[in-house]
Design an enzyme around this catalytic site. Structure first.
Site, short mmCIF file in Angstrom:
data_model
loop_
_atom_site.label_atom_id
_atom_site.label_comp_id
_atom_site.label_asym_id
_atom_site.label_seq_id
_atom_site.Cartn_x
_atom_site.Cartn_y
_atom_site.Cartn_z
N ASP A 28 -9.68 -40.82 135.91
CA ASP A 28 -8.77 -41.43 134.93
C ASP A 28 -8.45 -42.88 135.30
O ASP A 28 -8.29 -43.73 134.42
CB ASP A 28 -7.45 -40.63 134.87
CG ASP A 28 -7.67 -39.25 134.30
OD1 ASP A 28 -8.51 -39.11 133.40
OD2 ASP A 28 -7.03 -38.30 134.78
N ASP A 59 16.20 -46.36 139.94
CA ASP A 59 14.94 -47.02 140.34
C ASP A 59 14.24 -47.67 139.15
O ASP A 59 13.43 -48.59 139.32
CB ASP A 59 13.98 -46.01 140.97
CG ASP A 59 14.38 -45.68 142.41
OD1 ASP A 59 15.36 -46.27 142.89
OD2 ASP A 59 13.72 -44.83 143.03
N THR A 113 1.04 -36.80 130.75
CA THR A 113 0.58 -35.93 131.85
C THR A 113 0.41 -36.71 133.17
O THR A 113 0.00 -36.13 134.16
CB THR A 113 -0.77 -35.30 131.48
OG1 THR A 113 -1.64 -36.32 130.96
CG2 THR A 113 -0.61 -34.20 130.45
N ALA A 114 0.69 -38.02 133.14
CA ALA A 114 0.48 -38.84 134.33
C ALA A 114 1.81 -38.99 135.10
O ALA A 114 2.49 -37.99 135.40
CB ALA A 114 -0.13 -40.17 133.92
N ASN A 159 4.69 -39.82 134.23
CA ASN A 159 5.78 -39.19 133.48
C ASN A 159 6.01 -37.74 133.89
O ASN A 159 7.13 -37.29 134.08
CB ASN A 159 5.46 -39.29 131.98
CG ASN A 159 6.42 -38.50 131.13
OD1 ASN A 159 7.58 -38.86 130.97
ND2 ASN A 159 5.95 -37.38 130.57
N SER A 170 5.10 -36.29 136.72
CA SER A 170 5.60 -36.21 138.10
C SER A 170 7.11 -36.45 138.16
O SER A 170 7.78 -36.00 139.07
CB SER A 170 4.93 -37.27 138.99
OG SER A 170 3.55 -37.20 138.89
P1 NAP Z 1 -3.44 -43.81 141.30
O1 NAP Z 1 -2.04 -43.85 141.80
O2 NAP Z 1 -4.54 -44.12 142.26
O3 NAP Z 1 -3.78 -42.36 140.65
C1 NAP Z 1 -2.91 -41.75 139.80
C2 NAP Z 1 -3.35 -40.33 139.48
O4 NAP Z 1 -2.96 -40.08 138.13
C3 NAP Z 1 -4.84 -40.01 139.59
O5 NAP Z 1 -5.01 -38.72 140.11
C4 NAP Z 1 -5.29 -40.09 138.14
O6 NAP Z 1 -6.43 -39.25 137.86
C5 NAP Z 1 -4.08 -39.54 137.43
N1 NAP Z 1 -3.94 -39.93 136.02
C6 NAP Z 1 -4.06 -41.15 135.46
N2 NAP Z 1 -3.84 -41.08 134.14
C7 NAP Z 1 -3.59 -39.79 133.85
C8 NAP Z 1 -3.28 -39.09 132.66
N3 NAP Z 1 -3.19 -39.70 131.47
N4 NAP Z 1 -3.03 -37.76 132.74
C9 NAP Z 1 -3.10 -37.11 133.92
N5 NAP Z 1 -3.38 -37.72 135.09
C10 NAP Z 1 -3.63 -39.05 135.05
O7 NAP Z 1 -3.48 -44.83 140.05
P2 NAP Z 1 -4.62 -45.10 138.99
O8 NAP Z 1 -5.79 -44.21 139.23
O9 NAP Z 1 -4.83 -46.57 138.93
O10 NAP Z 1 -3.89 -44.65 137.64
C11 NAP Z 1 -2.76 -45.36 137.16
C12 NAP Z 1 -1.78 -44.34 136.73
O11 NAP Z 1 -1.28 -43.68 137.88
C13 NAP Z 1 -0.54 -44.88 136.07
O12 NAP Z 1 -0.75 -45.10 134.68
C14 NAP Z 1 0.48 -43.79 136.35
O13 NAP Z 1 0.63 -42.89 135.26
C15 NAP Z 1 -0.10 -43.02 137.52
N6 NAP Z 1 0.86 -43.00 138.65
C16 NAP Z 1 1.37 -41.78 138.98
C17 NAP Z 1 2.33 -41.70 139.98
C18 NAP Z 1 2.92 -40.36 140.30
O14 NAP Z 1 2.50 -39.37 139.68
N7 NAP Z 1 3.89 -40.28 141.21
C19 NAP Z 1 2.78 -42.84 140.66
C20 NAP Z 1 2.20 -44.07 140.28
C21 NAP Z 1 1.24 -44.14 139.26
P3 NAP Z 1 -7.87 -39.48 138.50
O15 NAP Z 1 -7.80 -38.80 139.84
O16 NAP Z 1 -8.83 -38.80 137.57
O17 NAP Z 1 -8.10 -40.97 138.61
#
Ligand code: NAP
Length: 269
Positions: A49, A155, A166-167, A169, A171
Site C-alpha cells: 500500500d 496530539d 483501514t489505515a 484511522n 489504529s
Molecule cells: P508506513 O508507516 O511504512 O506503513 C503503514 C502501514 O499501513 C503499512 O503496513 C501499509 O500497508 C498500511 N496501509 C497503508 N494504507 C492503507 C490502507 N488504506 N488500508 C490499510 N492499510 C494501509 O507508511 P506508508 O507505507 O508510507 O503508508 C502511509 C500510511 O501509513 C499513512 O497514510 C497512514 O495511514 C499509515 N500510518 C499508520 C500509522 C499507524 O497505524 N499507527 C502510523 C503512521 C502512518 P503495506 O504494508 O501494504 O504498505
C-alpha cells in the site's frame, strides 16, 4: 496502441516481479513504457500500500486505472498476488477480456493559509493529519461548516477518507468504512478533556458537502505539521486549515470477484 506503465517501490522482489510482469504484458501485445504518461491505459503498481500511495503522489493523483501487485505487504489497495505466475497470466487475460471493474476512491484535500499569505493545497488518498510539535500538545479551534464545534487539545486530529479508514484511522480506534460511502471521518489523536479544552473522544462522520475548519491557537511551538498519506509538511504561523472532500477520484482496478468486506476479513481477522 495499448500502453502500460509500471511503478515499483524498488525492492529486489518488486524489481524481479516487474521483469516477469513486463515480459507477460509484452507477450500479450502491450507496450510497456518506463515513463508515466496520462494517455496510458493502465498503471501497474508493484509493492504494498505504501508503494501504491507513493505512485499516486508521484503521478499527482492520476485518473487512469491503477492496479496493484502485492509483493509481500499488507496490500489493501493491491489486487494481484505475484506468488503464483498463473494468477499473473489470469490477471492479464481477464484485463484484456474486460473482466474487471473500477473501484472509485474519493480523496480529501486540505487548504492551508498562513499569516504571511502562503496558501497551499494538499491532497490525500488515505487521510490528512494535523499535528503539533511531537513534544507538545496542539490546540485547535475546530468548526464544522460555519459552526464552531470544539476546542481540541491533544496530539492532533486525522481526517480519513473511506479508503483510508483501514489505515492509521483504524489504529486510532476509528471505524472501517465501505469505500462506496462518500464521507470524511474525523478521528482525534490522544484528545485531552479538561475545563479548558473539550473535544469529542470518538470519531465523527461528515457528509461530503461539509468542510472542517481548523484554527490553531498559539502554543509553545510556532509550527503545525500536516501529513497527507504520511508525507510531512511543516508550516509556521498557520492562520487556518480547511479540510474538505475532494472531487479527485482514483480509479482502482478490481477483479469481478473483489469484495471489500472479504478483503477486510482476510487482512484483519
Ligand atoms: P508506513 O508507516 O511504512 O506503513 C503503514 C502501514 O499501513 C503499512 O503496513 C501499509 O500497508 C498500511 N496501509 C497503508 N494504507 C492503507 C490502507 N488504506 N488500508 C490499510 N492499510 C494501509 O507508511 P506508508 O507505507 O508510507 O503508508 C502511509 C500510511 O501509513 C499513512 O497514510 C497512514 O495511514 C499509515 N500510518 C499508520 C500509522 C499507524 O497505524 N499507527 C502510523 C503512521 C502512518 P503495506 O504494508 O501494504 O504498505
Amino acid at each position: 496502441m495499448s500502453i502500460i506503465n509500471i511503478y515499483t517501490n524498488g525492492t529486489s522482489v518488486s524489481e524481479e516481479t516487474k521483469k516477469i510482469v513486463v515480459e507477460k504484458f509484452e507477450k500479450s501485445g502491450f507496450t510497456v513504457r518506463k515513463d508515466y504518461s496520462p494517455d496510458s491505459q493502465l498503471l501497474v503498481c508493484i509493492g504494498g500500500d505504501g508503494a501504491f500511495l507513493q505512485a499516486v503522489h508521484t503521478y499527482d493523483f492520476p485518473s487512469i486505472p491503477i492496479v496493484g501487485i502485492n509483493t509481500g505487504h499488507l496490500g489493501f489497495f493491491q489486487e494481484v498476488s505475484p506468488d503464483d505466475p498463473v494468477e499473473l497470466d489470469a490477471f492479464i487475460r481477464d484485463y484484456q477480456a474486460g473482466k474487471y471493474r473500477l473501484q472509485r476512491l474519493s480523496t480529501v484535500q486540505a487548504t492551508v493559509t498562513t499569516h504571511t499569505g502562503r496558501r497551499e493545497v494538499l491532497r490525500g488518498l488515505n487521510e490528512i493529519v494535523i499535528k503539533g510539535s511531537p513534544s507538545y500538545s496542539v490546540h485547535l479551534n475546530i468548526s464544522i461548516g460555519d459552526s464552531p464545534i470544539e476546542k481540541f487539545s491533544g496530539d492532533g486530529i486525522l481526517v480519513a477518507t473511506s479508503a483510508g479508514s483501514t489505515a492509521y484511522n483504524y489504529s486510532l480506534g476509528g471505524s472501517i468504512v465501505d469505500p462506496r460511502i462518500r464521507l470524511l471521518q474525523v478521528t482525534p489523536i490522544a484528545p485531552m478533556n479538561t475545563t479548558a479544552y473539550r473535544a469529542f473522544t470518538s470519531s465523527i462522520l461528515l457528509p461530503s458537502d461539509l468542510s472542517l475548519g481548523v484554527v490553531p491557537e498559539n502554543g509553545k511551538s510556532n509550527y503545525i505539521f500536516l501529513l497527507n498519506d504520511g508525507i510531512e509538511h511543516a508550516y509556521a504561523q498557520v492562520r487556518e486549515i480547511k479540510i474538505e472532500f475532494s472531487d479527485t477520484i482514483i480509479n482502482l482496478l478490481r477483479f469481478e470477484s473483489y469484495d471489500f468486506w472479504d478483503k477486510v476479513k482476510t487482512k484483519f481477522l
